[in-house]
Write a protein that holds these residues in place. Sequence first.
Motif, PDB file in Angstrom:
ATOM      1  N   ASP A  23      12.816  -0.721  -1.824  1.00 33.87           N
ATOM      2  CA  ASP A  23      12.302   0.648  -1.878  1.00 33.87           C
ATOM      3  C   ASP A  23      10.820   0.603  -2.270  1.00 33.87           C
ATOM      4  OD1 ASP A  23      11.892   3.297  -1.981  1.00 33.87           O
ATOM      5  OD2 ASP A  23      13.348   3.724  -3.559  1.00 33.87           O
ATOM      6  N   LEU A  24       9.949   1.105  -1.401  1.00 35.90           N
ATOM      7  CA  LEU A  24       8.511   1.046  -1.645  1.00 35.90           C
ATOM      8  C   LEU A  24       8.084   1.928  -2.807  1.00 35.90           C
ATOM      9  CD1 LEU A  24       7.213   1.095   2.031  1.00 35.90           C
ATOM     10  CD2 LEU A  24       7.277  -0.846   0.485  1.00 35.90           C
ATOM     11  N   LYS A  25       8.908   2.920  -3.175  1.00 34.88           N
ATOM     12  CA  LYS A  25       8.522   3.798  -4.279  1.00 34.88           C
ATOM     13  C   LYS A  25       8.610   3.077  -5.622  1.00 34.88           C
ATOM     14  CE  LYS A  25       8.804   8.358  -2.484  1.00 34.88           C
ATOM     15  NZ  LYS A  25       8.860   9.756  -2.894  1.00 34.88           N
ATOM     16  N   ASN A  26       9.340   1.965  -5.662  1.00 31.02           N
ATOM     17  CA  ASN A  26       9.507   1.241  -6.914  1.00 31.02           C
ATOM     18  C   ASN A  26       8.523   0.087  -7.072  1.00 31.02           C
ATOM     19  OD1 ASN A  26      11.686   2.898  -7.577  1.00 31.02           O
ATOM     20  ND2 ASN A  26      13.134   1.573  -6.497  1.00 31.02           N
ATOM     21  N   THR A  27       7.707  -0.160  -6.088  1.00 32.48           N
ATOM     22  CA  THR A  27       6.719  -1.234  -6.212  1.00 32.48           C
ATOM     23  C   THR A  27       5.443  -0.691  -6.856  1.00 32.48           C
ATOM     24  OG1 THR A  27       5.853  -0.793  -3.990  1.00 32.48           O
ATOM     25  CG2 THR A  27       7.627  -2.410  -4.181  1.00 32.48           C
ATOM     26  N   LYS A  28       4.753  -1.555  -7.569  1.00 32.90           N
ATOM     27  CA  LYS A  28       3.554  -1.135  -8.287  1.00 32.90           C
ATOM     28  C   LYS A  28       2.336  -1.007  -7.373  1.00 32.90           C
ATOM     29  CE  LYS A  28       4.920  -3.172 -12.697  1.00 32.90           C
ATOM     30  NZ  LYS A  28       4.546  -4.157 -13.752  1.00 32.90           N
ATOM     31  N   GLY A  29       2.406  -1.550  -6.175  1.00 32.53           N
ATOM     32  CA  GLY A  29       1.278  -1.482  -5.251  1.00 32.53           C
ATOM     33  C   GLY A  29       1.729  -1.847  -3.858  1.00 32.53           C
ATOM     34  N   HIS A  30       0.765  -1.976  -2.967  1.00 31.39           N
ATOM     35  CA  HIS A  30       1.070  -2.373  -1.594  1.00 31.39           C
ATOM     36  C   HIS A  30       1.545  -3.822  -1.566  1.00 31.39           C
ATOM     37  CE1 HIS A  30      -0.411   1.269   0.303  1.00 31.39           C
ATOM     38  NE2 HIS A  30      -1.531   1.197  -0.407  1.00 31.39           N
ATOM     39  N   ILE A  31       2.393  -4.132  -0.600  1.00 29.03           N
ATOM     40  CA  ILE A  31       2.932  -5.491  -0.513  1.00 29.03           C
ATOM     41  C   ILE A  31       2.427  -6.241   0.717  1.00 29.03           C
ATOM     42  CG2 ILE A  31       4.990  -4.886  -1.804  1.00 29.03           C
ATOM     43  CD1 ILE A  31       6.523  -4.703   0.812  1.00 29.03           C
ATOM     44  N   THR A  32       1.818  -5.543   1.673  1.00 27.03           N
ATOM     45  CA  THR A  32       1.238  -6.204   2.841  1.00 27.03           C
ATOM     46  C   THR A  32      -0.191  -5.688   3.043  1.00 27.03           C
ATOM     47  OG1 THR A  32       2.243  -4.539   4.286  1.00 27.03           O
ATOM     48  CG2 THR A  32       3.456  -6.596   3.995  1.00 27.03           C
ATOM     49  N   GLY A  33      -0.826  -6.150   4.114  1.00 27.63           N
ATOM     50  CA  GLY A  33      -2.235  -5.871   4.338  1.00 27.63           C
ATOM     51  C   GLY A  33      -2.562  -4.392   4.440  1.00 27.63           C
ATOM     52  N   LEU A  34      -3.721  -4.020   3.911  1.00 28.84           N
ATOM     53  CA  LEU A  34      -4.188  -2.640   3.993  1.00 28.84           C
ATOM     54  C   LEU A  34      -4.775  -2.360   5.371  1.00 28.84           C
ATOM     55  CD1 LEU A  34      -6.027  -2.451   0.546  1.00 28.84           C
ATOM     56  CD2 LEU A  34      -3.723  -1.687   1.058  1.00 28.84           C
ATOM     57  N   THR A  35      -4.716  -1.104   5.781  1.00 30.86           N
ATOM     58  CA  THR A  35      -5.275  -0.695   7.066  1.00 30.86           C
ATOM     59  C   THR A  35      -6.463   0.249   6.912  1.00 30.86           C
ATOM     60  OG1 THR A  35      -3.664   1.098   7.180  1.00 30.86           O
ATOM     61  CG2 THR A  35      -3.073  -0.989   8.253  1.00 30.86           C
ATOM     62  N   CYS A  36      -6.474   1.067   5.858  1.00 26.04           N
ATOM     63  CA  CYS A  36      -7.547   2.043   5.704  1.00 26.04           C
ATOM     64  C   CYS A  36      -7.599   2.482   4.242  1.00 26.04           C
ATOM     65  CB  CYS A  36      -7.309   3.255   6.623  1.00 26.04           C
ATOM     66  SG  CYS A  36      -8.677   4.437   6.659  1.00 26.04           S
ATOM     67  N   GLY A  37      -8.735   2.998   3.842  1.00 30.43           N
ATOM     68  CA  GLY A  37      -8.898   3.523   2.494  1.00 30.43           C
ATOM     69  C   GLY A  37     -10.077   4.471   2.446  1.00 30.43           C
ATOM     70  N   ILE A  77     -12.539  -7.268   6.889  1.00 32.75           N
ATOM     71  CA  ILE A  77     -12.856  -6.029   6.173  1.00 32.75           C
ATOM     72  C   ILE A  77     -12.535  -4.855   7.097  1.00 32.75           C
ATOM     73  CG2 ILE A  77     -14.693  -4.683   5.120  1.00 32.75           C
ATOM     74  CD1 ILE A  77     -15.982  -7.291   4.296  1.00 32.75           C
ATOM     75  N   ARG A  78     -11.688  -3.951   6.612  1.00 31.98           N
ATOM     76  CA  ARG A  78     -11.183  -2.878   7.458  1.00 31.98           C
ATOM     77  C   ARG A  78     -11.657  -1.487   7.038  1.00 31.98           C
ATOM     78  NH1 ARG A  78      -4.884  -4.921   8.155  1.00 31.98           N
ATOM     79  NH2 ARG A  78      -5.354  -6.779   9.396  1.00 31.98           N
ATOM     80  N   GLY A  79     -12.249  -1.352   5.881  1.00 30.19           N
ATOM     81  CA  GLY A  79     -12.682  -0.022   5.470  1.00 30.19           C
ATOM     82  C   GLY A  79     -13.619  -0.082   4.282  1.00 30.19           C
ATOM     83  N   LEU A  80     -14.627   0.810   4.280  1.00 28.51           N
ATOM     84  CA  LEU A  80     -15.571   0.948   3.175  1.00 28.51           C
ATOM     85  C   LEU A  80     -15.771   2.435   2.908  1.00 28.51           C
ATOM     86  CD1 LEU A  80     -18.229  -1.689   4.309  1.00 28.51           C
ATOM     87  CD2 LEU A  80     -16.675  -1.939   2.372  1.00 28.51           C
ATOM     88  N   SER A  81     -15.906   2.787   1.619  1.00 26.31           N
ATOM     89  CA  SER A  81     -16.073   4.208   1.292  1.00 26.31           C
ATOM     90  C   SER A  81     -16.809   4.326  -0.030  1.00 26.31           C
ATOM     91  CB  SER A  81     -14.703   4.899   1.210  1.00 26.31           C
ATOM     92  OG  SER A  81     -14.846   6.249   0.850  1.00 26.31           O
ATOM     93  N   TRP A  82     -17.849   5.185  -0.059  1.00 27.14           N
ATOM     94  CA  TRP A  82     -18.611   5.449  -1.283  1.00 27.14           C
ATOM     95  C   TRP A  82     -17.909   6.508  -2.106  1.00 27.14           C
ATOM     96  CZ3 TRP A  82     -22.606   2.742  -3.182  1.00 27.14           C
ATOM     97  CH2 TRP A  82     -23.365   1.948  -2.322  1.00 27.14           C
ATOM     98  N   SER A  83     -18.108   6.443  -3.407  1.00 26.47           N
ATOM     99  CA  SER A  83     -17.618   7.492  -4.293  1.00 26.47           C
ATOM    100  C   SER A  83     -18.498   8.735  -4.134  1.00 26.47           C
ATOM    101  CB  SER A  83     -17.646   7.007  -5.747  1.00 26.47           C
ATOM    102  OG  SER A  83     -18.977   6.813  -6.168  1.00 26.47           O
ATOM    103  N   ILE A 109      -8.705   7.591  -5.274  1.00 25.22           N
ATOM    104  CA  ILE A 109      -8.861   7.041  -3.927  1.00 25.22           C
ATOM    105  C   ILE A 109      -7.506   7.053  -3.223  1.00 25.22           C
ATOM    106  CG2 ILE A 109     -10.776   5.542  -4.607  1.00 25.22           C
ATOM    107  CD1 ILE A 109      -8.828   3.197  -4.402  1.00 25.22           C
ATOM    108  N   LEU A 110      -7.557   6.902  -1.916  1.00 24.78           N
ATOM    109  CA  LEU A 110      -6.361   6.891  -1.070  1.00 24.78           C
ATOM    110  C   LEU A 110      -6.376   5.637  -0.212  1.00 24.78           C
ATOM    111  CD1 LEU A 110      -3.902   8.349   0.362  1.00 24.78           C
ATOM    112  CD2 LEU A 110      -5.610   9.367   1.885  1.00 24.78           C
ATOM    113  N   THR A 111      -5.229   4.951  -0.106  1.00 27.49           N
ATOM    114  CA  THR A 111      -5.126   3.756   0.729  1.00 27.49           C
ATOM    115  C   THR A 111      -3.864   3.845   1.584  1.00 27.49           C
ATOM    116  OG1 THR A 111      -3.941   2.545  -1.005  1.00 27.49           O
ATOM    117  CG2 THR A 111      -6.338   2.258  -0.894  1.00 27.49           C
TER     118      THR A 111
END
Length: 529
Positions: free
Chosen positions: A155-169, A112-118, A179-181
Amino acid sequence: MIGPPRPLGGDGEDDEPMIGPPRLLPGPAESDSDSEDDMDGEADDDRYRIPMSNEIVLKGHTKVVSALAVDHTGSRVLSGSYDYTLHMYDFQGMNARLQSFRQLEPFEGHQIRGLSWSPTSDRFLCVTGSAQAKIYDRDGLTLGEFVKGDMYIRDLKNTKGHITGLTCGEWHPKSKETILTSSEDGSLRIWDVNDFTSQKQVIKPKLAKPGRVPVTTCTWDCDGKRIAGGIGDGSIQIWSIKAGWGSRPDISVANGHSDDITGLKFSSDGQILLSRSFDGSLKVWDMRKMKESLRVFDDLPNHYAQTNIAFSPDEQLFLSGTSVERDSTTGGLLCFYDRQKLELVSTVGISPTCSVVQCAWHARLNQIFATAGGKHEGGTHVLYDPTVSERGALVCVARAPRKKSVDDFQAQPVIQNPHALPMFRDQPSRKRQREKMLKDPLKSHKPELPMNGPGFGGRVGTTKGSLLTQYLLKQGGLIKETWMEEDPREAILKYADVAAKEPKYIAPAYADTQPEPVFAKSDSEDEEK
């Protein structure tokens, strides 16, 4: 003047007497400087007022706690760890045992790399080492997870989401739908919480060379009008959200740090940006002059990619944690710095053996949270002062757990489950047992068929019990099988004279026309000649 000063007033009897000690006259310059220093020291102590007289530890993790989030009311605390679990604590429902009321494992085998409340504290975001972020409600029930992109699209702009592990959000500070990731695939993405299947915006950072460089951290400013990202090449890039904005950053600092950036934090007025890095430094940046940093604080070892920076409620101080080095004698520290003077104010030793990763100073509770841990333990340390802190840790510490009485008795219920009896159980599968028997050469050998009559299947008396006479003759030596030792040629020629004198079947028909057969002589005779 020697001695006390002369009393003021006349010498008459009608004058009122003076009450209390006489007023001191100003002394030499040295005494003035001493009094000013004392006043300044007391003023500094009163101004900072760091709540650290008491401490509690929220335990439960087996590895370092890498993520922390406290809701805006200060009643619930989230902690995520490298042991893949997320613990939820409720100050209003806890007692002095400090146990979490819920444990979750968002993605099996992912840290688990990040937690954030609304902003309304009714939902929270969980970022793990997988490519999909998850949204939970306040009680820990899953509301959904964002879609994963196609890794074969270049091209990452044409993908519907992230393709590898997330680092922060991080959740938007004002909008409860956004939200931002950031991810290791080298992009930042803005999502709409109501639609888990598509993103609102894809941001590709500016790179010196073409390729994919991971984005190690990201953050919003306090108004949600700017985004800052820490890039794997050590650069800091800032985007302003306005009409028609794209991936080109408004501010880019090429050599912000010499190693990966682990934390970024805007001040509430938007003039100061703090950055923390693997290179063991903390830098203070002025948003109006980003070419050079205002101040660099070195000798802050950092070994975790989630080490962050936090401001005090009045933003006069900012704080960050340090990691434990292998040969160092000091443990994990929490360092406090003055924002105006840009100098170290205080250090607090959190743990002698564990590193301090995440920290937060809650404004409503006036309590400091610091996550620490190592390879075998982890916990969240809560620092508070009963005189200046409110609720939070004070509520649960005051609730002592009930002591067990001698008269306490609780009957152990006996559960009768009829379907657990052998007669109700399903028959186990014998497929594996059959496969094992087929591999055994003895058990898989086909048995010999029984004998019928004197001979069957090309065998005669093989069982030694079907023909008693034959068995007795063999055992007595009266029947000798000589065909194994006899020459086949000689065995055939024994019947040559009989065949010539008494031909049967085909031979009589060709008796007049057939020439005489010529038999080859034995090899031994040829050799003699």
